[in-house]
Design an enzyme around this catalytic site. Structure first.
Site, mmCIF file in Angstrom:
data_model
loop_
_atom_site.group_PDB
_atom_site.id
_atom_site.type_symbol
_atom_site.label_atom_id
_atom_site.label_comp_id
_atom_site.label_asym_id
_atom_site.label_seq_id
_atom_site.Cartn_x
_atom_site.Cartn_y
_atom_site.Cartn_z
ATOM 1 N N HIS A 157 6.350 5.107 -10.625
ATOM 2 C CA HIS A 157 6.152 5.633 -11.978
ATOM 3 C C HIS A 157 6.123 7.148 -11.965
ATOM 4 C CE1 HIS A 157 2.225 5.750 -10.095
ATOM 5 N NE2 HIS A 157 2.005 6.808 -10.874
ATOM 6 N N THR A 184 3.792 9.869 -13.657
ATOM 7 C CA THR A 184 2.549 10.069 -14.408
ATOM 8 C C THR A 184 2.736 11.158 -15.468
ATOM 9 O OG1 THR A 184 1.285 9.555 -12.399
ATOM 10 C CG2 THR A 184 0.080 10.625 -14.190
ATOM 11 N N HIS A 186 7.305 14.037 -11.645
ATOM 12 C CA HIS A 186 7.832 13.427 -10.414
ATOM 13 C C HIS A 186 7.444 11.962 -10.311
ATOM 14 C CE1 HIS A 186 3.631 14.185 -9.565
ATOM 15 N NE2 HIS A 186 3.725 13.172 -8.720
ATOM 16 N N THR A 189 6.004 9.609 -7.257
ATOM 17 C CA THR A 189 5.555 9.562 -5.857
ATOM 18 C C THR A 189 6.230 8.374 -5.187
ATOM 19 O OG1 THR A 189 3.402 10.561 -6.328
ATOM 20 C CG2 THR A 189 3.562 9.231 -4.330
HETATM 21 P P1 A2P Z 1 1.120 10.927 -8.783
HETATM 22 O O1 A2P Z 1 1.343 11.059 -10.246
HETATM 23 O O2 A2P Z 1 1.491 12.134 -8.016
HETATM 24 O O3 A2P Z 1 1.793 9.726 -8.200
HETATM 25 P P2 A2P Z 1 -4.627 7.189 -7.513
HETATM 26 O O4 A2P Z 1 -3.968 5.936 -7.004
HETATM 27 O O5 A2P Z 1 -4.780 8.230 -6.465
HETATM 28 O O6 A2P Z 1 -5.856 6.921 -8.289
HETATM 29 O O7 A2P Z 1 -3.603 7.809 -8.536
HETATM 30 C C1 A2P Z 1 -3.056 7.081 -9.572
HETATM 31 C C2 A2P Z 1 -1.910 7.873 -10.175
HETATM 32 O O8 A2P Z 1 -2.424 9.019 -10.868
HETATM 33 C C3 A2P Z 1 -0.931 8.411 -9.172
HETATM 34 O O9 A2P Z 1 0.330 8.280 -9.754
HETATM 35 C C4 A2P Z 1 -1.350 9.847 -8.954
HETATM 36 O O10 A2P Z 1 -0.462 10.792 -8.533
HETATM 37 C C5 A2P Z 1 -1.944 10.199 -10.278
HETATM 38 N N1 A2P Z 1 -3.076 11.111 -10.066
HETATM 39 C C6 A2P Z 1 -4.157 10.876 -9.314
HETATM 40 N N2 A2P Z 1 -5.034 11.891 -9.396
HETATM 41 C C7 A2P Z 1 -4.472 12.812 -10.212
HETATM 42 C C8 A2P Z 1 -4.867 14.089 -10.680
HETATM 43 N N3 A2P Z 1 -6.037 14.624 -10.338
HETATM 44 N N4 A2P Z 1 -4.025 14.747 -11.495
HETATM 45 C C9 A2P Z 1 -2.841 14.218 -11.835
HETATM 46 N N5 A2P Z 1 -2.417 13.009 -11.431
HETATM 47 C C10 A2P Z 1 -3.208 12.310 -10.625
#
Ligand code: A2P
Length: 223
Positions: free
Chosen positions: A69, A71, A155, A157
């Site tokens: 996905h 975010t 992006h 991940t």
């Molecule tokens: P990303 O968007 O880079 O993939 P987690 O599994 O660590 O709780 O994260 C869930 C999702 O939210 C992931 O997609 C992650 O990163 C995003 N995410 C986690 N923490 C943050 C943050 N502090 N700011 C922005 N996006 C975040």
């Protein structure tokens, strides 16, 4: 008594459709397979492993438990700043459940993360929260990030190395974009998929010759 469900989700984003997810995973895995055989990459292998002369299997090196996905807003069940305001936006409510085609224009690899850079359209930028590119960015990187266009952090991940959290992918991408803007690109290698450049400290950027598009659905996500 039944436990009350939290009102706000962990995050909002565009989720790749299942068949699209498979296609993107295959294409990006092919890139990793090629990358770790390149001489240019091997020269910098010490940035990925502490063991001298050791080979790195990048396919094993990066792991990703979540569905693919992009975010838009990390809400952390309401604990993140601006989470409630975002959830209440009319554009967010209207977009929920709707399909959207995302365009991936580059891939990044660092010792911490593997990610796909997403180029957002004007319409898609309406779902990108104001100031979101800067959240959690180190003070030294802030001036650089502020000079980038909104949505530069967008992006997907694709994977993280052991002990690294997904939030790192966006930060690694921003770091690379700032270095590029400062003209700090090093070695360049032409590959089938595009032009690969090295940006010091184990950072690699593949500018795709042709963008990879992916069909997605916008929605919230809670674990
Ligand atoms: P990303 O968007 O880079 O993939 P987690 O599994 O660590 O709780 O994260 C869930 C999702 O939210 C992931 O997609 C992650 O990163 C995003 N995410 C986690 N923490 C943050 C943050 N502090 N700011 C922005 N996006 C975040």
């Amino acid at each position: 008594p039944e436990e009350k469900k939290p009102e706000l989700p962990l995050f909002y984003g565009w989720f790749l459709l299942k068949e699209e997810e498979e296609r993107i995973k295959c294409a990006t895995m092919d890139f990793l397979k090629t990358l770790d055989t390149l001489e240019a990459f091997k020269e910098h292998i010490s940035e990925f492993t502490s063991e001298a002369n050791k080979e790195v299997d990048l396919e094993q090196y990066f792991q990703n438990p979540l569905p693919l996905h992009c975010t838009t807003k990390f809400c952390d069940y309401g604990k993140a700043e601006g989470a409630k305001e975002y959830a209440e936006l009319q554009v967010v409510k209207e977009a929920t459940g709707k399909s959207e085609e995302l365009s991936v224009t580059a891939l990044i690899v660092t010792p911490r993360t593997f990610g796909a850079r997403v180029a957002l359209t004007e319409t898609q930028l309406n779902l990108w929260p104001e100031g979101e590119d800067k959240v959690g960015v180190a003070p030294t990187l802030l001036p650089g990030v502020e000079s980038l266009p909104a949505g530069s952090r967008a992006h997907v991940t694709l994977g993280c190395s052991a002990g690294v959290e997904a939030v790192q992918t966006g930060l690694d991408l921003l770091e690379i974009l700032v270095l590029q803007k400062e003209g700090k690109e090093g070695t360049q290698v032409e590959m089938d998929m595009g032009t690969l450049s090295y940006l010091s400290e184990g950072r690699w950027y593949l500018a795709l010759r042709e963008a990879i598009t992916a069909d997605t659905t916008f929605s919230s996500f809670s674990e």
